[in-house]
Design a protein around this motif. Structure first.
Motif, PDB file in Angstrom:
ATOM      1  N   GLY A   1       0.803  -1.214   0.000  1.00 25.12           N
ATOM      2  CA  GLY A   1       0.000   0.000   0.000  1.00 25.12           C
ATOM      3  C   GLY A   1       0.832   1.259   0.000  1.00 25.12           C
ATOM      4  N   THR A   2       0.124   2.396  -0.118  1.00 19.42           N
ATOM      5  CA  THR A   2       0.838   3.670  -0.153  1.00 19.42           C
ATOM      6  C   THR A   2       0.430   4.592   0.991  1.00 19.42           C
ATOM      7  OG1 THR A   2      -0.845   4.704  -1.550  1.00 19.42           O
ATOM      8  CG2 THR A   2       0.962   3.571  -2.673  1.00 19.42           C
ATOM      9  N   GLY A   3      -0.557   4.184   1.776  1.00 18.42           N
ATOM     10  CA  GLY A   3      -1.056   5.067   2.819  1.00 18.42           C
ATOM     11  C   GLY A   3      -0.176   5.096   4.038  1.00 18.42           C
ATOM     12  N   SER A   4      -0.562   5.950   4.995  1.00 22.14           N
ATOM     13  CA  SER A   4       0.266   6.132   6.190  1.00 22.14           C
ATOM     14  C   SER A   4       0.374   4.858   6.998  1.00 22.14           C
ATOM     15  CB  SER A   4      -0.306   7.256   7.057  1.00 22.14           C
ATOM     16  OG  SER A   4      -1.626   6.938   7.462  1.00 22.14           O
ATOM     17  N   SER A   5      -0.618   3.979   6.892  1.00 21.97           N
ATOM     18  CA  SER A   5      -0.541   2.745   7.676  1.00 21.97           C
ATOM     19  C   SER A   5       0.465   1.765   7.091  1.00 21.97           C
ATOM     20  CB  SER A   5      -1.915   2.083   7.780  1.00 21.97           C
ATOM     21  OG  SER A   5      -2.424   1.783   6.506  1.00 21.97           O
ATOM     22  N   TYR A   6       1.044   2.114   5.955  1.00 23.72           N
ATOM     23  CA  TYR A   6       2.055   1.240   5.379  1.00 23.72           C
ATOM     24  C   TYR A   6       3.460   1.703   5.730  1.00 23.72           C
ATOM     25  CZ  TYR A   6      -1.899  -0.683   2.962  1.00 23.72           C
ATOM     26  OH  TYR A   6      -3.094  -1.257   2.699  1.00 23.72           O
ATOM     27  N   GLU A   7       3.543   2.622   6.678  1.00 23.91           N
ATOM     28  CA  GLU A   7       4.875   3.031   7.124  1.00 23.91           C
ATOM     29  C   GLU A   7       5.593   1.821   7.694  1.00 23.91           C
ATOM     30  OE1 GLU A   7       2.902   5.505   9.943  1.00 23.91           O
ATOM     31  OE2 GLU A   7       4.164   4.763  11.570  1.00 23.91           O
ATOM     32  N   GLN A   8       6.869   1.783   7.452  1.00 20.13           N
ATOM     33  CA  GLN A   8       7.666   0.655   7.902  1.00 20.13           C
ATOM     34  C   GLN A   8       8.321   0.987   9.234  1.00 20.13           C
ATOM     35  OE1 GLN A   8      10.215   0.165   4.456  1.00 20.13           O
ATOM     36  NE2 GLN A   8       8.953  -1.493   3.709  1.00 20.13           N
ATOM     37  N   TYR A   9       8.246   0.046  10.145  1.00 22.01           N
ATOM     38  CA  TYR A   9       8.960   0.136  11.409  1.00 22.01           C
ATOM     39  C   TYR A   9      10.212  -0.722  11.281  1.00 22.01           C
ATOM     40  CZ  TYR A   9       4.768   2.195  13.474  1.00 22.01           C
ATOM     41  OH  TYR A   9       3.707   3.009  13.760  1.00 22.01           O
ATOM     42  N   PHE A  10      11.339  -0.098  11.555  1.00 21.04           N
ATOM     43  CA  PHE A  10      12.609  -0.794  11.394  1.00 21.04           C
ATOM     44  C   PHE A  10      13.172  -1.240  12.738  1.00 21.04           C
ATOM     45  CE2 PHE A  10      13.982  -0.252   6.969  1.00 21.04           C
ATOM     46  CZ  PHE A  10      13.061   0.662   6.513  1.00 21.04           C
ATOM     47  N   GLY A  11      13.897  -2.340  12.699  1.00 21.18           N
ATOM     48  CA  GLY A  11      14.658  -2.767  13.854  1.00 21.18           C
ATOM     49  C   GLY A  11      16.006  -2.074  13.885  1.00 21.18           C
ATOM     50  N   PRO A  12      16.799  -2.308  14.933  1.00 20.48           N
ATOM     51  CA  PRO A  12      18.087  -1.628  15.080  1.00 20.48           C
ATOM     52  C   PRO A  12      19.165  -2.180  14.160  1.00 20.48           C
ATOM     53  CG  PRO A  12      17.725  -3.134  16.890  1.00 20.48           C
ATOM     54  CD  PRO A  12      16.466  -3.146  16.084  1.00 20.48           C
ATOM     55  N   GLY A  13      18.909  -3.328  13.538  1.00 23.31           N
ATOM     56  CA  GLY A  13      19.863  -3.865  12.588  1.00 23.31           C
ATOM     57  C   GLY A  13      20.875  -4.816  13.198  1.00 23.31           C
ATOM     58  N   THR A  14      21.451  -5.642  12.358  1.00 21.09           N
ATOM     59  CA  THR A  14      22.585  -6.502  12.712  1.00 21.09           C
ATOM     60  C   THR A  14      23.758  -6.086  11.849  1.00 21.09           C
ATOM     61  OG1 THR A  14      21.239  -8.435  13.313  1.00 21.09           O
ATOM     62  CG2 THR A  14      23.523  -8.847  12.655  1.00 21.09           C
ATOM     63  N   ARG A  15      24.858  -5.724  12.511  1.00 18.98           N
ATOM     64  CA  ARG A  15      26.082  -5.368  11.762  1.00 18.98           C
ATOM     65  C   ARG A  15      26.871  -6.644  11.514  1.00 18.98           C
ATOM     66  NH1 ARG A  15      26.680   0.003  11.068  1.00 18.98           N
ATOM     67  NH2 ARG A  15      25.612   1.354  12.549  1.00 18.98           N
ATOM     68  N   LEU A  16      26.929  -7.036  10.270  1.00 17.92           N
ATOM     69  CA  LEU A  16      27.564  -8.301   9.877  1.00 17.92           C
ATOM     70  C   LEU A  16      28.922  -8.029   9.257  1.00 17.92           C
ATOM     71  CD1 LEU A  16      27.420 -11.388   9.299  1.00 17.92           C
ATOM     72  CD2 LEU A  16      26.405 -10.790   7.095  1.00 17.92           C
ATOM     73  N   THR A  17      29.910  -8.753   9.730  1.00 20.19           N
ATOM     74  CA  THR A  17      31.254  -8.701   9.153  1.00 20.19           C
ATOM     75  C   THR A  17      31.629 -10.114   8.710  1.00 20.19           C
ATOM     76  OG1 THR A  17      31.887  -6.897  10.636  1.00 20.19           O
ATOM     77  CG2 THR A  17      33.671  -8.081   9.516  1.00 20.19           C
ATOM     78  N   VAL A  18      31.988 -10.252   7.454  1.00 17.78           N
ATOM     79  CA  VAL A  18      32.398 -11.546   6.912  1.00 17.78           C
ATOM     80  C   VAL A  18      33.907 -11.508   6.698  1.00 17.78           C
ATOM     81  CG1 VAL A  18      32.122 -13.233   5.060  1.00 17.78           C
ATOM     82  CG2 VAL A  18      30.185 -11.798   5.753  1.00 17.78           C
TER      83      VAL A  18
END
Lengths: 117, 115
Positions: free
Chosen positions: A99-116
């Motif tokens: 969707g394109t409406g305000s209820s389709y805003e994405q909530y993000f997590g803090p992330g995982t910093r990956l090093t290979v």
């Protein structure tokens, strides 16, 4: 609860290792996303799950394998990664996908910093 | 295809002053949503504000407001009374039906607030 949690926060793995990233949300969202982000660049979409089914795969190499065991949980299984896969991996969720409406805003997590290595 | 352009790689602002971060977009869809996110150095992307293409009024959320000029296809973020904690990367993003399920992000603007 408007939180998306991700574990681990940091991960260092060798090119022959197998590891998994975990993402969890309890907001009743039915769309969940994996993004890869390099430093000072915008996030790049990898996968989208909608109602626990994989709806988008942005031609991601098979060494990345997503899994959505239930509506609250999203995993990213990693195997035989390359050094160029080192990045911040962000999980996000939204009420629904597409969707394109305000209820389709994405909530993000803090992330995982990956090093290979 | 959708495109978001943020022309300011870096911006500086004095504490307590207002700052405008530019965002222009391109889409052939009539219905679309525009979003701004803040990403501090810790990495988490924080949703700030939303503007729908059919919204007649500019969106506001606390110290954040969106200067939406539909004819010019611009959606600039205005931060009033800047605080040191506003120092971060800011991304403009768009969702549109022909790109269903995906957000198109701009390249971002790094804002530094000076004391």
């Amino acid at each position: 609860d408007t939180e998306v949690t991700q574990t681990p926060k940091h991960l260092v793995m060798g090119m022959t290792n197998k590891k998994s990233l975990k993402c969890e949300q309890h907001m009743g969202h039915r769309a969940m996303y994996w993004y890869k982000q390099k430093a000072k660049k915008p996030p790049e979409l990898m996968f989208v799950y909608s109602y626990e089914k994989l709806s988008i795969n942005e031609s991601v190499p098979s060494r990345f394998s997503p899994e959505c065991p239930n509506s609250s949980l999203l995993n990213l299984h990693l195997h035989a990664l390359q050094p160029e896969d080192s990045a911040l991996y962000l999980c996000a969720s939204s009420l629904r996908g597409g969707g394109t409406g305000s209820s389709y805003e994405q909530y993000f997590g803090p992330g995982t910093r990956l090093t290979v290595t | 295809a959708q495109k978001i352009t943020q022309t300011q790689p870096g911006m500086f602002v004095q504490e307590k002053e207002a700052v405008t971060l530019d965002c222009t977009y391109d889409t052939s869809d009539q219905s679309y949503g525009l979003f701004w996110y803040k990403q501090p150095s810790s990495g988490e992307m924080i949703f700030l504000i939303y503007q729908g293409s059919y919204d007649e009024q500019n969106a506001t959320e606390g110290r954040y407001s969106l200067n939406f000029q539909k004819a010019r296809k611009s959606a600039n973020l205005v931060i009033s009374a800047s605080q040191l904690g506003d120092s971060a990367m800011y991304f403009c993003a768009m969702r549109a039906p022909t790109n269903a399920g995906k957000s198109t992000f701009g390249d971002g603007t790094t804002l530094t607030v000076k004391p």
